[in-house]
Design a protein around this motif. Structure first.
Motif, PDB file in Angstrom:
ATOM      1  N   GLY A  72     -22.008 -11.024 -63.105  1.00 25.09           N
ATOM      2  CA  GLY A  72     -23.271 -11.571 -62.616  1.00 25.09           C
ATOM      3  C   GLY A  72     -24.479 -11.080 -63.393  1.00 25.09           C
ATOM      4  N   ASP A  73     -24.416  -9.857 -63.893  1.00 20.43           N
ATOM      5  CA  ASP A  73     -25.510  -9.294 -64.689  1.00 20.43           C
ATOM      6  C   ASP A  73     -25.159  -9.301 -66.174  1.00 20.43           C
ATOM      7  N   GLY A  74     -24.474 -10.368 -66.606  1.00 18.01           N
ATOM      8  CA  GLY A  74     -24.046 -10.474 -67.997  1.00 18.01           C
ATOM      9  C   GLY A  74     -25.168 -10.313 -68.995  1.00 18.01           C
ATOM     10  N   ALA A  75     -26.347 -10.836 -68.674  1.00 18.16           N
ATOM     11  CA  ALA A  75     -27.482 -10.713 -69.596  1.00 18.16           C
ATOM     12  C   ALA A  75     -27.879  -9.246 -69.768  1.00 18.16           C
ATOM     13  N   LEU A  76     -27.886  -8.504 -68.667  1.00 21.74           N
ATOM     14  CA  LEU A  76     -28.217  -7.080 -68.732  1.00 21.74           C
ATOM     15  C   LEU A  76     -27.204  -6.337 -69.595  1.00 21.74           C
ATOM     16  N   PHE A  77     -25.920  -6.571 -69.341  1.00 26.94           N
ATOM     17  CA  PHE A  77     -24.890  -5.858 -70.092  1.00 26.94           C
ATOM     18  C   PHE A  77     -24.818  -6.343 -71.538  1.00 26.94           C
ATOM     19  N   GLY A  78     -25.220  -7.593 -71.794  1.00 23.50           N
ATOM     20  CA  GLY A  78     -25.286  -8.092 -73.169  1.00 23.50           C
ATOM     21  C   GLY A  78     -26.344  -7.370 -73.979  1.00 23.50           C
ATOM     22  N   SER A  79     -27.470  -7.074 -73.331  1.00 19.01           N
ATOM     23  CA  SER A  79     -28.551  -6.378 -74.028  1.00 19.01           C
ATOM     24  C   SER A  79     -28.403  -4.856 -73.978  1.00 19.01           C
ATOM     25  N   ARG A  80     -27.622  -4.359 -73.007  1.00 18.52           N
ATOM     26  CA  ARG A  80     -27.413  -2.904 -72.863  1.00 18.52           C
ATOM     27  C   ARG A  80     -25.927  -2.606 -72.683  1.00 18.52           C
ATOM     28  N   PRO A  81     -25.100  -2.857 -73.698  1.00 20.85           N
ATOM     29  CA  PRO A  81     -23.651  -2.689 -73.554  1.00 20.85           C
ATOM     30  C   PRO A  81     -23.231  -1.264 -73.196  1.00 20.85           C
ATOM     31  N   GLU A  82     -24.071  -0.290 -73.489  1.00 23.74           N
ATOM     32  CA  GLU A  82     -23.735   1.099 -73.160  1.00 23.74           C
ATOM     33  C   GLU A  82     -23.620   1.324 -71.645  1.00 23.74           C
ATOM     34  N   LEU A  83     -24.211   0.422 -70.853  1.00 21.74           N
ATOM     35  CA  LEU A  83     -24.130   0.571 -69.397  1.00 21.74           C
ATOM     36  C   LEU A  83     -22.696   0.422 -68.886  1.00 21.74           C
ATOM     37  N   GLU A  84     -21.867  -0.300 -69.625  1.00 19.65           N
ATOM     38  CA  GLU A  84     -20.466  -0.430 -69.207  1.00 19.65           C
ATOM     39  C   GLU A  84     -19.715   0.889 -69.341  1.00 19.65           C
ATOM     40  N   GLU A  85     -20.303   1.848 -70.061  1.00 18.21           N
ATOM     41  CA  GLU A  85     -19.690   3.175 -70.196  1.00 18.21           C
ATOM     42  C   GLU A  85     -20.271   4.176 -69.192  1.00 18.21           C
ATOM     43  N   ALA A  86     -21.205   3.706 -68.369  1.00 17.94           N
ATOM     44  CA  ALA A  86     -21.818   4.586 -67.363  1.00 17.94           C
ATOM     45  C   ALA A  86     -20.787   4.990 -66.314  1.00 17.94           C
ATOM     46  N   ALA A  87     -20.871   6.228 -65.871  1.00 17.80           N
ATOM     47  CA  ALA A  87     -19.965   6.714 -64.818  1.00 17.80           C
ATOM     48  C   ALA A  87     -20.278   6.018 -63.503  1.00 17.80           C
ATOM     49  N   VAL A  88     -19.226   5.722 -62.762  1.00 14.27           N
ATOM     50  CA  VAL A  88     -19.363   5.111 -61.435  1.00 14.27           C
ATOM     51  C   VAL A  88     -19.027   6.171 -60.394  1.00 14.27           C
ATOM     52  N   TRP A  89     -19.965   6.423 -59.503  1.00 11.52           N
ATOM     53  CA  TRP A  89     -19.780   7.358 -58.390  1.00 11.52           C
ATOM     54  C   TRP A  89     -19.748   6.529 -57.114  1.00 11.52           C
ATOM     55  N   VAL A  90     -18.673   6.667 -56.351  1.00 10.73           N
ATOM     56  CA  VAL A  90     -18.513   5.896 -55.115  1.00 10.73           C
ATOM     57  C   VAL A  90     -18.651   6.853 -53.931  1.00 10.73           C
ATOM     58  N   TYR A  91     -19.591   6.519 -53.052  1.00 11.43           N
ATOM     59  CA  TYR A  91     -19.869   7.324 -51.855  1.00 11.43           C
ATOM     60  C   TYR A  91     -19.283   6.598 -50.649  1.00 11.43           C
ATOM     61  N   PHE A  92     -18.341   7.239 -49.978  1.00 10.38           N
ATOM     62  CA  PHE A  92     -17.803   6.705 -48.742  1.00 10.38           C
ATOM     63  C   PHE A  92     -18.506   7.457 -47.617  1.00 10.38           C
ATOM     64  N   HIS A  93     -19.364   6.762 -46.896  1.00  7.54           N
ATOM     65  CA  HIS A  93     -20.157   7.386 -45.849  1.00  7.54           C
ATOM     66  C   HIS A  93     -19.434   7.294 -44.509  1.00  7.54           C
ATOM     67  N   SER A  94     -19.275   8.434 -43.870  1.00  9.91           N
ATOM     68  CA  SER A  94     -18.599   8.481 -42.578  1.00  9.91           C
ATOM     69  C   SER A  94     -19.112   9.669 -41.786  1.00  9.91           C
ATOM     70  N   ASN A  95     -19.099   9.533 -40.484  1.00 13.10           N
ATOM     71  CA  ASN A  95     -19.423  10.675 -39.636  1.00 13.10           C
ATOM     72  C   ASN A  95     -18.198  11.566 -39.436  1.00 13.10           C
ATOM     73  N   LEU A  96     -17.045  11.137 -39.936  1.00  9.53           N
ATOM     74  CA  LEU A  96     -15.813  11.929 -39.863  1.00  9.53           C
ATOM     75  C   LEU A  96     -15.625  12.660 -41.193  1.00  9.53           C
ATOM     76  N   PRO A  97     -15.581  13.986 -41.185  1.00  8.76           N
ATOM     77  CA  PRO A  97     -15.531  14.751 -42.435  1.00  8.76           C
ATOM     78  C   PRO A  97     -14.391  14.346 -43.370  1.00  8.76           C
ATOM     79  N   GLU A  98     -13.245  13.968 -42.831  1.00 10.47           N
ATOM     80  CA  GLU A  98     -12.111  13.635 -43.699  1.00 10.47           C
ATOM     81  C   GLU A  98     -12.295  12.326 -44.479  1.00 10.47           C
TER      82      GLU A  98
END
Length: 126
Positions: A72-98
């Protein structure tokens, strides 16, 4: 009248489930990373019993979401291909510690194609 009831029910469902995925770019020490937030469980007691299921569904479906994001953001990644090498951090939010955890999925290019790490990392307290 039916439309109004339907909208109210959809609003209740959306507040209860919160199935959306929200992502934001951050820059730390000159390096960009993508931070993705998923709501696993929270203040609703009804979500606590299915928090593990919700986390596994998010983990399974998130690569498709990331792939759609890149497409969907092909234009952005076309002009900034280095963004595809950016680290992805996924936050799972829960009130349960586990289930309240953060996972590094590696570069966006890999996270969108191969998905999450093979198993969730242990929590720092484990």
């Amino acid at each position: 009248m039916c439309d109004r009831v339907l909208v109210q029910l959809q609003g209740w469902y959306n507040r209860l489930q919160r199935d959306e995925v929200v992502a934001e770019w951050e820059e730390v020490q000159g390096r960009r990373s993508l931070h993705v937030h998923c709501h696993v469980s929270g203040g609703h007691a009804l979500l606590a019993p299915i928090a593990g299921l919700r986390r596994s569904i998010f983990r399974r479906e998130l690569p498709m979401v990331l792939k759609a994001f890149v497409h969907g953001d092909g234009a952005l990644f076309g002009s900034r291909p280095e963004l595809e090498e950016a680290a992805v951090w996924v936050y799972f939010h829960s009130n349960l510690p586990e289930f309240d955890r953060v996972e590094c999925w590696g570069p966006l290019r890999e996270a969108a194609s191969s998905g999450p790490p093979s198993s969730p990392p242990p929590r720092a307290s484990e």
